[in-house]
Design a protein around this motif. Sequence first.
Motif, PDB file in Angstrom:
ATOM      1  N   GLY A 183      37.568  39.566  26.736  1.00  0.00           N
ATOM      2  CA  GLY A 183      38.431  38.796  25.841  1.00  0.00           C
ATOM      3  C   GLY A 183      39.699  38.306  26.508  1.00  0.00           C
ATOM      4  N   LEU A 184      40.116  39.002  27.562  1.00  0.00           N
ATOM      5  CA  LEU A 184      41.290  38.577  28.321  1.00  0.00           C
ATOM      6  C   LEU A 184      40.944  37.516  29.374  1.00  0.00           C
ATOM      7  CD1 LEU A 184      43.009  42.054  28.822  1.00  0.00           C
ATOM      8  CD2 LEU A 184      43.912  40.141  27.468  1.00  0.00           C
ATOM      9  N   GLY A 185      39.662  37.185  29.459  1.00  0.00           N
ATOM     10  CA  GLY A 185      39.253  36.121  30.363  1.00  0.00           C
ATOM     11  C   GLY A 185      38.761  36.584  31.720  1.00  0.00           C
ATOM     12  N   TYR A 186      38.495  37.892  31.851  1.00  0.00           N
ATOM     13  CA  TYR A 186      38.000  38.425  33.117  1.00  0.00           C
ATOM     14  C   TYR A 186      36.520  38.750  32.994  1.00  0.00           C
ATOM     15  CZ  TYR A 186      42.998  38.894  33.918  1.00  0.00           C
ATOM     16  OH  TYR A 186      44.331  38.635  34.048  1.00  0.00           O
ATOM     17  N   ASP A 187      35.820  38.701  34.116  1.00  0.00           N
ATOM     18  CA  ASP A 187      34.395  38.996  34.142  1.00  0.00           C
ATOM     19  C   ASP A 187      34.214  40.469  34.488  1.00  0.00           C
ATOM     20  OD1 ASP A 187      31.669  39.174  34.487  1.00  0.00           O
ATOM     21  OD2 ASP A 187      31.503  37.313  35.643  1.00  0.00           O
ATOM     22  N   ILE A 188      33.689  41.244  33.545  1.00  0.00           N
ATOM     23  CA  ILE A 188      33.493  42.677  33.757  1.00  0.00           C
ATOM     24  C   ILE A 188      32.588  42.942  34.957  1.00  0.00           C
ATOM     25  CG2 ILE A 188      31.548  42.791  32.179  1.00  0.00           C
ATOM     26  CD1 ILE A 188      34.249  45.501  32.660  1.00  0.00           C
ATOM     27  N   LYS A 189      31.792  41.964  35.348  1.00  0.00           N
ATOM     28  CA  LYS A 189      30.929  42.134  36.517  1.00  0.00           C
ATOM     29  C   LYS A 189      31.743  42.265  37.809  1.00  0.00           C
ATOM     30  CE  LYS A 189      26.979  39.700  34.506  1.00  0.00           C
ATOM     31  NZ  LYS A 189      26.091  38.515  34.610  1.00  0.00           N
ATOM     32  N   ASN A 190      33.013  41.900  37.753  1.00  0.00           N
ATOM     33  CA  ASN A 190      33.881  42.017  38.918  1.00  0.00           C
ATOM     34  C   ASN A 190      34.578  43.379  39.004  1.00  0.00           C
ATOM     35  OD1 ASN A 190      33.335  39.406  39.855  1.00  0.00           O
ATOM     36  ND2 ASN A 190      34.949  38.514  38.595  1.00  0.00           N
ATOM     37  N   LEU A 191      34.193  44.296  38.098  1.00  0.00           N
ATOM     38  CA  LEU A 191      34.755  45.643  38.157  1.00  0.00           C
ATOM     39  C   LEU A 191      34.275  46.339  39.429  1.00  0.00           C
ATOM     40  CD1 LEU A 191      36.371  47.853  36.614  1.00  0.00           C
ATOM     41  CD2 LEU A 191      34.187  48.600  35.642  1.00  0.00           C
ATOM     42  N   GLN A 192      35.234  46.756  40.263  1.00  0.00           N
ATOM     43  CA  GLN A 192      34.893  47.378  41.545  1.00  0.00           C
ATOM     44  C   GLN A 192      35.320  48.836  41.648  1.00  0.00           C
ATOM     45  OE1 GLN A 192      33.084  45.822  43.978  1.00  0.00           O
ATOM     46  NE2 GLN A 192      32.884  44.162  42.490  1.00  0.00           N
ATOM     47  N   ASN A 193      36.354  49.219  40.892  1.00  0.00           N
ATOM     48  CA  ASN A 193      36.892  50.574  40.991  1.00  0.00           C
ATOM     49  C   ASN A 193      37.295  51.096  39.620  1.00  0.00           C
ATOM     50  OD1 ASN A 193      37.291  50.436  44.101  1.00  0.00           O
ATOM     51  ND2 ASN A 193      38.522  48.716  43.343  1.00  0.00           N
ATOM     52  N   ILE A 194      37.222  52.404  39.464  1.00  0.00           N
ATOM     53  CA  ILE A 194      37.797  53.084  38.307  1.00  0.00           C
ATOM     54  C   ILE A 194      38.670  54.212  38.841  1.00  0.00           C
ATOM     55  CG2 ILE A 194      37.388  54.494  36.259  1.00  0.00           C
ATOM     56  CD1 ILE A 194      34.762  52.992  35.845  1.00  0.00           C
ATOM     57  N   ILE A 195      39.935  54.188  38.464  1.00  0.00           N
ATOM     58  CA  ILE A 195      40.861  55.250  38.845  1.00  0.00           C
ATOM     59  C   ILE A 195      41.059  56.161  37.644  1.00  0.00           C
ATOM     60  CG2 ILE A 195      43.197  55.808  39.629  1.00  0.00           C
ATOM     61  CD1 ILE A 195      43.295  52.990  40.898  1.00  0.00           C
TER      62      ILE A 195
END
Length: 232
Positions: free
Chosen positions: A50-62
């Motif tokens: 919804g913020l305009g980002y592609d969740i497929k670009n998630l690379q890390n979780i801290i």
Amino acid sequence: MKIEQLNIQFEYEGTEYEIHPSLIILDEELTLVDTGYPGFMSKIEQEINGLGYDIKNLQNIIITHYDDDHIGALKAFKDKYPHVQIISSFLESKYISGMEKSERLIQAEGLLKDMSEKDKPFGEAFVQTLEALEHVDVDIKVTDGAMILNNEVEVVQTPGHTAGHISLYIQSINSAITGDAAVKEGEKLVVANPKYSMNLEEAEHSLKKIKDLNADKYYCFHGGLLEDHSNK
């Protein structure tokens, strides 16, 4: 480098609540800081999209620390996005991976013994929630002062709420992500749930450490964004 505050709303026993995981954007790469409660993955995915980002670009979780509202959806994320790297402190990684029983669960079991009959159902439910958390291997284990995400994000050791708690500082935008080392209450930063701190003295010291960063923006998991640091 940019940070987005995620606003995750939910209802519990008729009361509305909100938590605020953070999203770090570095070029096209996305890094999620903390994952919310079990079952919250879809809420976070929707917020990111919804913020305009592609969740497929998630690379890390801290993961800032081991608590059910911060790691609850971690296993779901890792299962759906297996390429994602999980980052935490060395100490918290033992709990996240299941190598050791978490200090939060040990604390909850101890508190349950002294609870009144009225409060015991809540205590028992909390213990069961902690016992049901699914474990995930940690890929990158960090210590105080470590520089991550292309050396743009500094790990700040902030023990007290839990022993291995970490916060994050991004000098280029003078911003901090506090986890539960500091929560926004009104227009101030305060210690999170003092009675549940593993070490209140350390928690208070860590709060001072966070304040002494003199960041322009503090992204708090509880309470949200604090920008007017004159009141912090």
